[in-house]
Design an enzyme around this catalytic site. Structure first.
Site, PDB file in Angstrom:
ATOM      1  CG  ASP A 105      -3.115  -8.277   1.011  1.00  0.00           C
ATOM      2  OD1 ASP A 105      -2.286  -8.574   1.885  1.00  0.00           O
ATOM      3  OD2 ASP A 105      -4.136  -7.601   1.243  1.00  0.00           O
ATOM      4  CG  HIS A 134      -6.734  -5.142   2.057  1.00  0.00           C
ATOM      5  ND1 HIS A 134      -6.156  -5.986   2.980  1.00  0.00           N
ATOM      6  CD2 HIS A 134      -7.908  -4.720   2.583  1.00  0.00           C
ATOM      7  CE1 HIS A 134      -6.958  -6.074   4.031  1.00  0.00           C
ATOM      8  NE2 HIS A 134      -8.029  -5.328   3.821  1.00  0.00           N
ATOM      9  CG  HIS A 150      -1.984  -0.992   1.236  1.00  0.00           C
ATOM     10  ND1 HIS A 150      -2.839  -1.196   0.177  1.00  0.00           N
ATOM     11  CD2 HIS A 150      -2.326  -1.901   2.190  1.00  0.00           C
ATOM     12  CE1 HIS A 150      -3.675  -2.183   0.488  1.00  0.00           C
ATOM     13  NE2 HIS A 150      -3.382  -2.636   1.693  1.00  0.00           N
ATOM     14  CG  ASP A 198      -5.140  -9.651   3.836  1.00  0.00           C
ATOM     15  OD1 ASP A 198      -4.904 -10.204   2.751  1.00  0.00           O
ATOM     16  OD2 ASP A 198      -4.784  -8.488   4.090  1.00  0.00           O
TER      17      ASP A 198
END
Length: 322
Positions: A165, A167, A130, A254
């Protein structure tokens, strides 16, 4: 018959020293759980351990701004609890630990570039996918996977980054999206309902990089079958057509059914099947060169089980159809 080199492992107690604050899900216990799983399975000794070293300013400035590097160092030295947003917690040690994560990944990238069939696993924190050029986001300080991909592209010409991931890897995408020598592929939960609200299918790169970004958003509750089918249908053909010389994996866990931050409902079997797919595609397209970098994963059992499956695949212990 040529013997394969032992896979490389970047893992060190120094990565426990980053403290994002009380109650934060990105906590040192994540690595302790991974340690316990790998230790119980007797896998650590089958890797070649690589010691971390700090990334230099020149290396970080390949993708990050001078102002951000200085601001992060100042925030940690001043004892501030976070930088940019409250979810990116820091402590006095955080900038130094983040440099070690980035520098260690760069060293692994060099080792992967040096020979055919080199596999590597970076069990580092803080995570990085990120992190933007000029700011932290979502627990991430320096862009570990993007920096490694940049190094591999400079050495080998073409690199694919696959982010699994839950995200979207906004930092990786934005740092590399104007380039035609890096293909970025992300499978993630629908950005309409999931952080960071980016990663729509229409985002396909910019300028010279137009067409070299592939986002594959999935609905909440997708599960193993839809997750793996999306990889087989969209990601694998795109990687094969691109023809990379190395594969970088942003290895987040995740997407697990147990994870407090994700809703894709992936099981342990799903993670093992994905790990086998990633290794097989590296074998088919990249002369076996693959570097997996730890990103998210906040349920300790699902995280440690997912990393164990990935480690087994990198070691060649997991065989058969995915």
């Amino acid at each position: 018959m040529t013997l394969r080199p032992a896979p490389l492992l970047l893992h060190d107690p120094v990565f426990l020293e980053h403290d994002a604050g009380p109650g934060h899900v990105e906590r040192p216990e994540r690595l302790r759980a991974i340690d316990a799983a790998l230790g119980s399975a007797g896998l650590v000794e089958r890797f070649e351990r690589v010691a971390p070293r700090p990334a230099t300013d020149a290396e970080l400035l390949r993708l990050h701004t001078r102002a951000y590097v200085d601001r992060l160092a100042e925030a940690c030295a001043a004892g501030r609890g976070f930088i940019d947003t409250p979810d990116s917690g820091v402590c006095a040690a955080s900038e130094g630990v983040a440099r070690l994560a980035a520098g260690g990944c760069l060293d692994l990238a060099d080792r992967v570039a040096d020979g055919d069939g080199v596999r590597a696993l970076a069990l580092v924190r803080p995570p990085g996918h990120h992190a933007e050029a000029d700011r932290s986001m979502g627990f991430c300080l320096y862009a570990n996977a993007a920096l490694a991909a940049d190094r591999l592209a400079a050495r080998l010409g073409r690199v694919a980054v696959v982010d699994v991931d839950v995200h979207h890897g906004n930092g990786t995408q934005h740092l590399l999206e104007e380039r035609s020598d890096v293909l970025f592929v992300s499978l993630h939960e629908d950005p309409r309902v999931q952080y960071p609200g980016m990663g729509y299918a229409h985002e396909r790169g910019r300028g010279d990089g137009e067409g070299f970004t592939l986002n594959v958003p999935l609905p909440p509750g997708a599960g193993d079958a839809a997750w793996l089918e999306a990889f087989d249908r969209e990601a694998a053909p795109a990687i094969g057509a691109f023809g990379p010389a190395a594969l970088v994996v942003s290895a987040g866990f995740d997407a697990a059914a147990e994870d407090p931050l994700g809703h894709l409902e992936v099981t342990a079997d799903g993670f093992a099947a994905m790990a086998r797919r990633l290794v097989r595609i590296a074998e088919a397209c990249c002369a076996g060169r693959v570097l997996a970098v730890l990103e998210g994963g906040y349920d300790l059992g699902a995280l440690s089980g997912g990393v164990l499956a990935l480690a087994e695949s990198l070691l060649g212990a997991a065989e058969g159809a995915g």
